[in-house]
Design an enzyme around this catalytic site. Structure first.
Site, PDB file in Angstrom:
ATOM      1  N   SER A   1      -0.459  -6.374   1.096  1.00 42.56           N
ATOM      2  CA  SER A   1       0.104  -6.127   2.415  1.00 42.56           C
ATOM      3  C   SER A   1      -1.016  -6.286   3.435  1.00 42.56           C
ATOM      4  CB  SER A   1       0.668  -4.701   2.483  1.00 42.56           C
ATOM      5  OG  SER A   1       0.969  -4.302   3.811  1.00 42.56           O
TER       6      SER A   1
ATOM      7  N   TYR B   1      -0.643   4.471   1.011  1.00 42.58           N
ATOM      8  CA  TYR B   1      -0.107   3.114   0.906  1.00 42.58           C
ATOM      9  C   TYR B   1      -1.198   2.093   1.200  1.00 42.58           C
ATOM     10  CZ  TYR B   1       2.989  -0.893   1.725  1.00 42.58           C
ATOM     11  OH  TYR B   1       3.601  -2.136   1.674  1.00 42.58           O
TER      12      TYR B   1
END
Length: 257
Positions: A143, A156
């Site tokens: 990501s 995350y």
């Protein structure tokens, strides 16, 4: 569309929706036999049936990818069913809650890291012996949160940073056997996971979407099919000299100063 993956077998985790579903559809359309992995009770069987009702090109496997024994059993079953494994897409992921680092619940930290990082390692570990026999390929989902810090999403972001590191390390290990390992780093994709992120960002989903879109020079989210196209390229022979690389696909977001 040319069949770049004719007779190749590829596992896709988190295949019941979003990017994973689009990847499975794309690979099957190019000749691959695709093993679709997702949680029990998910619509993964429906996705497999839509791709190929006969089960010749797409088969569902229901399991939790953080369960080592279940994942190893699944990989062995796929190899038994189709005789080989040529590729893996480690796509399964979760957002986790949004909270300041000092308030983040420990159990949620563990869950975010387990799904977004440990499961990538477990999947890689399970398929590596099969890929070494055929010179296969892995694509991991990282990501843009793996290249920068996102407030409120420290676990995350940490997990996605680690996925990039894991990608590079396993690429070096796999190279002598012709195994390539890359990752893609999306930012903002029209998926249920993105909708969850909008709702979690301060409770005002519409305002969160407006802010997310404003951060992207292209002014929109990516379509899952656009991410799938890059993943298919990285798995294909056309990317034969690419390994250990993180690929940004973010609408220009990280190009801004």
């Amino acid at each position: 569309m040319p069949e770049r993956f004719a007779d190749r077998v590829v596992l896709v985790t988190g295949a019941a929706q979003g990017i994973g579903e689009s990847v499975a559809v794309r690979l099957a359309s190019e000749g691959a036999r695709v093993a679709l992995l997702d949680l029990p009770g998910s619509p993964v069987s429906d996705v497999a049936a839509r791709i190929d009702a006969a089960g010749e090109r797409a088969r569902p496997y229901e399991l939790d990818v953080t369960d080592t024994a279940a994942l190893n059993t699944c990989v062995a079953k796929v190899a038994e069913d189709w005789g080989r494994i040529d590729g893996l897409v480690n796509n399964a992921g979760i957002n986790g809650p949004s909270a300041p680092v000092e308030e983040y619940p420990e159990d949620e930290f563990d869950r975010v890291v387990a799904v977004n990082l440990k499961a990538v390692w477990l999947g890689t570990k399970a398929v590596f012996p099969h890929l070494k026999r055929v010179g296969g390929a892995i694509v991991n989902l990282a990501s843009t949160a793996g290249t920068a810090g996102y407030p409120g999403r420290a676990p995350y972001s940490a997990a996605k940073h680690a996925v990039i590191g894991l990608t590079k390390a396993t690429a070096v290990e796999g190279a002598p056997f012709g195994v390539r390992v890359n990752c893609v780093c999306p930012s903002g994709v029209e998926t249920p996971m993105m909708l969850d992120a909008e709702r979690a960002a301060g409770g005002d989903a519409a305002r969160a979407r407006e802010a997310f879109l404003a951060s992207k020079p292209l002014g929109r989210y990516a379509r899952p099919e656009e991410i799938a196209a890059l993943i298919a390229f990285l798995l294909s022979p056309e990317a034969g000299y690419i390994t250990g690389a993180p690929y940004l696909i973010d609408g220009g977001q990280t190009a801004r100063p």
